[in-house]
Scaffold this motif. Structure first.
Motif, PDB file in Angstrom:
ATOM      1  N   ILE A  85     -22.605  39.297  17.474  1.00  0.00           N
ATOM      2  CA  ILE A  85     -23.279  39.957  18.591  1.00  0.00           C
ATOM      3  C   ILE A  85     -22.610  39.527  19.899  1.00  0.00           C
ATOM      4  N   GLY A  86     -22.208  38.275  19.970  1.00  0.00           N
ATOM      5  CA  GLY A  86     -21.536  37.743  21.154  1.00  0.00           C
ATOM      6  C   GLY A  86     -20.290  38.519  21.527  1.00  0.00           C
ATOM      7  N   ILE A  87     -19.605  39.076  20.523  1.00  0.00           N
ATOM      8  CA  ILE A  87     -18.379  39.839  20.760  1.00  0.00           C
ATOM      9  C   ILE A  87     -18.685  41.102  21.594  1.00  0.00           C
ATOM     10  N   PHE A  88     -19.894  41.642  21.421  1.00  0.00           N
ATOM     11  CA  PHE A  88     -20.274  42.852  22.156  1.00  0.00           C
ATOM     12  C   PHE A  88     -20.528  42.580  23.635  1.00  0.00           C
ATOM     13  N   PHE A  89     -20.646  41.315  23.984  1.00  0.00           N
ATOM     14  CA  PHE A  89     -20.894  40.964  25.383  1.00  0.00           C
ATOM     15  C   PHE A  89     -19.630  40.364  26.012  1.00  0.00           C
ATOM     16  N   ARG A  90     -18.498  40.941  25.674  1.00  0.00           N
ATOM     17  CA  ARG A  90     -17.231  40.433  26.158  1.00  0.00           C
ATOM     18  C   ARG A  90     -17.130  40.443  27.681  1.00  0.00           C
ATOM     19  N   GLU A  91     -17.806  41.451  28.294  1.00  0.00           N
ATOM     20  CA  GLU A  91     -17.678  41.532  29.757  1.00  0.00           C
ATOM     21  C   GLU A  91     -18.422  40.402  30.460  1.00  0.00           C
ATOM     22  N   SER A  92     -19.437  39.829  29.755  1.00  0.00           N
ATOM     23  CA  SER A  92     -20.136  38.683  30.332  1.00  0.00           C
ATOM     24  C   SER A  92     -19.702  37.406  29.621  1.00  0.00           C
TER      25      SER A  92
END
Ligand SMILES: [Zn+2]
Length: 117
Positions: A29-36
């Motif tokens: 799931i962390g990968i989906f928040f790459r921009e943050s």
């Protein structure tokens, strides 16, 4: 039988395995928040903690395994590991007891707690 009992060692093992999957899922799931950067780092850290936790649980199973007694299940004939005074068979979930006085009685996890006192 109304209730199905599961072997304690198997139960803990399933728990440890699910912790690994939760850890991987959180990291994914962390990968989906790459921009943050912060959320991604937090997710990675949390996922890592879950995997560390499962390692600890696996280690704990190893410690517990030294205390188990190997018995042959009278119902299915397979060898199973027992933890505490009452436990269920690993293969057929047949309730088993080490204590003759508890034979034929209703299976209750509380017997294990009482024996510790
Ligand atoms: Zn069995």
């Amino acid at each position: 039988m109304a209730l199905k009992y599961t072997n304690k060692i198997n139960k803990i093992r399933t728990f440890a395995l699910s912790l690994v999957f939760v850890g991987i899922l959180v990291m994914y799931i962390g990968i989906f928040f790459r921009e943050s950067y912060i959320i991604m780092t937090l997710a990675m850290l949390l996922g890592f903690l879950f995997i560390i936790g499962s390692t600890v649980v696996y280690f704990w199973i190893g410690m517990l395994s030294t205390k188990t007694i190997q018995v042959v299940c009278p119902t299915c004939g397979g060898a199973t590991k027992m933890l505490g005074r009452v436990d269920a068979c690993m293969h057929c979930s047949e309730p088993l007891t080490m204590d003759k006085s508890l034979e034929g009685k209703e299976f209750d996890e509380d017997y294990n707690r009482k024996s510790k006192k």
